[in-house]
Design a protein around this motif. Sequence first.
Motif, mmCIF file in Angstrom:
data_model
loop_
_atom_site.group_PDB
_atom_site.id
_atom_site.type_symbol
_atom_site.label_atom_id
_atom_site.label_comp_id
_atom_site.label_asym_id
_atom_site.label_seq_id
_atom_site.Cartn_x
_atom_site.Cartn_y
_atom_site.Cartn_z
ATOM 1 N N ALA A 66 0.820 -1.211 0.000
ATOM 2 C CA ALA A 66 0.000 0.000 0.000
ATOM 3 C C ALA A 66 0.857 1.265 0.000
ATOM 4 C CB ALA A 66 -0.936 -0.014 1.204
ATOM 5 N N GLY A 67 2.155 1.110 -0.253
ATOM 6 C CA GLY A 67 2.982 2.309 -0.386
ATOM 7 C C GLY A 67 3.896 2.583 0.787
ATOM 8 N N GLY A 68 3.880 1.729 1.796
ATOM 9 C CA GLY A 68 4.803 1.899 2.910
ATOM 10 C C GLY A 68 4.382 2.986 3.881
ATOM 11 N N VAL A 69 5.342 3.392 4.710
ATOM 12 C CA VAL A 69 5.079 4.419 5.713
ATOM 13 C C VAL A 69 5.760 5.695 5.261
ATOM 14 C CG1 VAL A 69 5.324 5.023 8.148
ATOM 15 C CG2 VAL A 69 5.149 2.622 7.463
ATOM 16 N N ASN A 70 5.004 6.674 4.871
ATOM 17 C CA ASN A 70 5.548 7.925 4.316
ATOM 18 C C ASN A 70 6.571 7.625 3.222
ATOM 19 O OD1 ASN A 70 4.025 9.270 6.215
ATOM 20 N ND2 ASN A 70 5.725 9.461 7.677
ATOM 21 N N GLY A 71 6.254 6.637 2.403
ATOM 22 C CA GLY A 71 7.162 6.289 1.314
ATOM 23 C C GLY A 71 8.291 5.354 1.714
ATOM 24 N N ARG A 72 8.447 5.056 3.003
ATOM 25 C CA ARG A 72 9.502 4.124 3.424
ATOM 26 C C ARG A 72 8.927 2.716 3.515
ATOM 27 N NH1 ARG A 72 12.079 6.647 8.775
ATOM 28 N NH2 ARG A 72 13.557 4.937 8.507
ATOM 29 N N MET A 73 9.681 1.755 2.973
ATOM 30 C CA MET A 73 9.241 0.363 3.026
ATOM 31 C C MET A 73 9.597 -0.216 4.403
ATOM 32 S SD MET A 73 7.834 -0.429 0.217
ATOM 33 C CE MET A 73 7.279 1.127 -0.447
ATOM 34 N N ILE A 74 8.727 -1.077 4.910
ATOM 35 C CA ILE A 74 9.051 -1.721 6.181
ATOM 36 C C ILE A 74 9.921 -2.945 5.914
ATOM 37 C CG2 ILE A 74 8.116 -2.968 8.170
ATOM 38 C CD1 ILE A 74 5.784 -1.177 8.148
ATOM 39 N N GLN A 75 10.981 -3.069 6.681
ATOM 40 C CA GLN A 75 11.831 -4.251 6.556
ATOM 41 C C GLN A 75 11.858 -4.957 7.909
ATOM 42 O OE1 GLN A 75 15.898 -3.347 5.620
ATOM 43 N NE2 GLN A 75 16.520 -5.495 5.728
ATOM 44 N N ILE A 76 11.435 -6.230 7.907
ATOM 45 C CA ILE A 76 11.454 -7.005 9.144
ATOM 46 C C ILE A 76 12.788 -7.735 9.236
ATOM 47 C CG2 ILE A 76 10.390 -8.933 10.420
ATOM 48 C CD1 ILE A 76 8.513 -6.600 10.252
ATOM 49 N N ILE A 77 13.492 -7.560 10.346
ATOM 50 C CA ILE A 77 14.744 -8.294 10.541
ATOM 51 C C ILE A 77 14.519 -9.303 11.663
ATOM 52 C CG2 ILE A 77 17.203 -8.106 11.021
ATOM 53 C CD1 ILE A 77 17.107 -5.285 10.019
ATOM 54 N N GLU A 78 14.731 -10.597 11.313
ATOM 55 C CA GLU A 78 14.401 -11.660 12.269
ATOM 56 C C GLU A 78 15.623 -12.097 13.069
ATOM 57 O OE1 GLU A 78 12.264 -15.099 10.670
ATOM 58 O OE2 GLU A 78 12.012 -13.875 8.876
ATOM 59 N N TYR A 79 15.408 -12.397 14.341
ATOM 60 C CA TYR A 79 16.467 -12.961 15.178
ATOM 61 C C TYR A 79 15.865 -14.142 15.929
ATOM 62 C CZ TYR A 79 18.017 -8.122 14.576
ATOM 63 O OH TYR A 79 18.355 -6.913 14.049
ATOM 64 N N ASP A 80 16.580 -15.270 15.911
ATOM 65 C CA ASP A 80 16.105 -16.438 16.666
ATOM 66 C C ASP A 80 16.779 -16.418 18.039
ATOM 67 O OD1 ASP A 80 15.230 -18.826 17.610
ATOM 68 O OD2 ASP A 80 15.910 -20.020 15.905
ATOM 69 N N ASP A 81 15.994 -16.412 19.110
ATOM 70 C CA ASP A 81 16.616 -16.360 20.438
ATOM 71 C C ASP A 81 16.726 -17.737 21.085
ATOM 72 O OD1 ASP A 81 14.164 -17.044 21.516
ATOM 73 O OD2 ASP A 81 13.656 -15.007 22.125
ATOM 74 N N HIS A 82 16.315 -18.801 20.395
ATOM 75 C CA HIS A 82 16.387 -20.160 20.942
ATOM 76 C C HIS A 82 15.840 -20.238 22.361
ATOM 77 C CE1 HIS A 82 19.684 -19.984 17.887
ATOM 78 N NE2 HIS A 82 19.022 -21.035 17.480
ATOM 79 N N ALA A 83 14.841 -19.421 22.674
ATOM 80 C CA ALA A 83 14.210 -19.403 24.007
ATOM 81 C C ALA A 83 15.199 -19.050 25.109
ATOM 82 C CB ALA A 83 13.541 -20.734 24.329
#
Lengths: 420, 305, 291
Positions: A66-83
């Motif tokens: 839908a065009g992002g946030v004020n033209g900025r794309m959201i990038q999800i960065i994942e981290y696995d914490d192994h609990a």
Amino acid sequence: MGSRTSAWTRAGACAAVATLCVAGMTGGTARAADPLKIGVIAEESAISGIAIPNGAKLAAEEINKAGGVNGRMIQIIEYDDHASASDAVRAFQRAAHEDHVAAVIASYMSEVVLALEPWSGRLHTPMITPGAASDNITKRIKEDYDHLKYTFHGYMTSTSIADIVCDAAKDMLVDKLHMQTAVVMSEDAAWTGPLDAEYLKCLPKIGLKVLDHIRLSPDTTDFTPIYNKIEGEKPDVIITGLSHVGVQPTVQWQQQQVPIPMFGISSQATSSTFWKDTNGAAQGVVFNMASAPDTPVTPKTIPFAKAYVAKYGIDPGYAGYTAYDDVYMIADAVKRAGGTDPDKLVDALEKTDYVGTIGRVVFRGRDSEFPHALTIGKGYITGLMVEWDHGKQVTVWPEGVAEGKMSFPAFVKTKQSSAN
Amino acid sequence: MSGRTLWTGFLVALAGLALLPFGVGGYVLGLMTLAYYYGVFAMAWDLLFGFAGEVNFGPSFLTGLGAYAAGLLNHYAGWPIPACVAAGAAAAVVGGVALAVPALRLSGPYFGLITLVAVLLLQNALVLNAGFTGGEIGLDLPDVLSADESTNYWIALAFMGLSGAILFGLSRSAVGLILQASGQDAVEASALGYNVTKHKLAAFCISALFSGLAGAMLVFYLGTASVGTVVDIAVGVQVIIAAVLGGRRTILGAAIGAIFLIVAGELLRPLGQLSTFVVSAFALAVILFFPGGFLGILSSRGGAR
Amino acid sequence: MLTLQILIDGFAISSLYALGAVGFTLIFGVCGVLNLSHGAIMVAAAVAAWVFAGTYGAGPVGGALGGVVVGLVVAYVTYGLIVRPIQRSRLIPHEEKEIFVLTSTLLWGIMIQEAIAYFFTSNPKTVPPVIPGVINIAGVRTPTNELLTAVVSLGAIGLLWVLVNGTRRGRALLAAAINPRGLTLLGFELDRIYLLVWTIYGLLTGIAGVLLGAFLGVSSDNVGTLTASAFSIVVLGGLGSVSGSLVAAFVVGYLETCTAYLVSPTIRTVPVLLLLVAVVYVRPQGLLGRR
């Protein structure tokens, strides 16, 4: 000599490469507008855990389309914490220092979130937890608001959940089935401390006498002695507080044909694979959820659940709903704050009034007993009781949205069934 | 490799690493800080295994004792950090001796099992007394070594350097040679007139001292003492793998192994869940194909074997 | 009533412990291998049984068979890829082979655990029981599956006993445990004996894993605990002594069950750990071990 130094040069090079990789990643993705980065820390091999990055990615895709946030794309960065709390802290440090995320969505485990909370304060990085429940998360914010205001509790607190379970138990167990006694069975963990305290307070109020209070180790594999003890006390119902365990107590309950119904919280039961993991032993287990895949808690619930199934092939675990909402809430707050300045973002998040998949999200204010906790009640978030019925999760409470009636498996003897 | 080249290499490497804070960010420093404390754990373990020939399955019993003794004293009694660290080290030595005196009568798998059981008992005691010890959530410490990443880094590096120098020096001394002899052939060593048990006990005490010190320092770096970071079996497993991977019986190799494990885990982070699998597979391959570990590979390349 | 309950539950869990430990002690006795990937093999078998029975629709029996086969295959891989190369390696000095086997099997166990968690999540799985339902034994409602667990466990151990004592190959196997060199002089190939032991080990461990999965359920997180408990039982009984492991399994099983019923389930394992310390200090060779 040469060989010795080369070992250390290599070690040094490894560290340098680590930095270069990070630099490369950030450099490579910087385009016309910098992406809006959101870190997601969760235990990816657990069903409740993997739902967090999955839900977040789904929201990010939709927002970006839908065009992002004020033209900025959201990038999800994942981290696995192994609990592990220490892995999670490292991931958080990396997210803040190296990946420069605007905010972090973290974990369904209270132990992990409590360990991250001071770091969120130290590193001035807003954090929302989509699934941890301990009241201490927000109690600490009350005690030290200036340092810990960066943490938001995006899931119901243990106390609120206990109250919801009590409300439901009053309607379904006391009023309809005339039950009088209960045994509380919870796992020993950070989130169940306040949960059990509230259970012990609210159950007698609704007319269920608590005969015993059992706290079991989360490492328990054989539940026979526990069920045996409970059965000897002859309660009408077992009120549960389970999350780290779930499959095993359920299967053993069914295999041993314990004649007492289970009602309360069972986080693993919120996942759609629970039926398969237990080979159908989940039949008749009643548990609390903020929202269920087939129940229109809000107009957004069912479309989200459908999109999630289409993308990942299973129903979302409970923290998937909230993680999805959290990304929208962060995006919304960034818009209102006009950027990602942490203090402005916290201010904006505090003013959140957002209808998501679990209800209307409004964080409680600085002066409340639990600052940054969700507002619970009619018109906000009410919670559901859901029952496993022939492979499907069916909402059985509250009456307005219930699609089915609660029914226990044949081996469970309630007063009503024995009177019949 | 002669002792001299090793010493030179060691000092050059330390000097090089000391410059790291001028080139990299806080996150990498934090990672390396952690790696250095694990490095000391691994070196202390190698002293016991590589030189005294005893497989200690429970290195985290010693680190845990040091960490929790220091943490509890700071949390409840408010002792200053140096006093807590000293007390932690003392607790690890006392606990180590209590464990070692009877355990050293045992050998091989029996010794291994006793050290493993010691960890399980300590872990149970900590979790069951959660009200006092903080249980699984961990114990918050009011004091930390420093809030500054670079200072923390240098403290850890200096600590590892010093520990490494002492342990390595010890291993190359006469005492080390006796230990090595008694580890490989206890009967012959005692026939030569050495009191094998006394030497092994000494090795155990030194190993405990450094494990306890490192455990105590680590909790004051992290600001919290938790079962998962200093006591859990998984911590001990990491330590053993690090020491064997780096090259057993080299002391310094153990530290290289520990740093490698942490850095590799980080580099492979984009693999997500699979990173642990890949690191384990790599470590397994090194152990199978290059039993000498990293230092073994280097020394055979250098032709100094 | 409570006594009978403890007797029945303790019997089932003890039999299962015995089955899990017998294989472990056998390969130690014959090959001198302490296999620290033991728990991982059990979990692999159980999860495989769950997958075959559920996802592939093989049913409870087909699933159980599939699980045992997977347990056997993983045991072969452990032997062929890890243990055998170390035993034959010329780079590793003889007195250090033990630590290399320990470290390598430990790493291998972690790899199996991580692979299972990656493909099937770390959520616990339960293998569908071959015979569902309950039987009432003098007032104690006992799942049929629990009885089946005990029967199959003891049956498998009984078969092993017959094999070892009643066949030429089995006696050779016993001899290998006592004096491997003497055996080669008699014209037996050690390699074939080792392969036989690993086959028996794989079958026993696979069965134990599947039964555990059906009785209590397993998760990839249990790998370490399972290895540790097999190790404890075997040391308690005396390393390499099969009958010692049987006795120790029942001591541990009943001690745990009594603690759980009479004291509290939360400290279930603590008395066993204390007993273990006491036994190892007082009688390091274990209950029935020879030195």
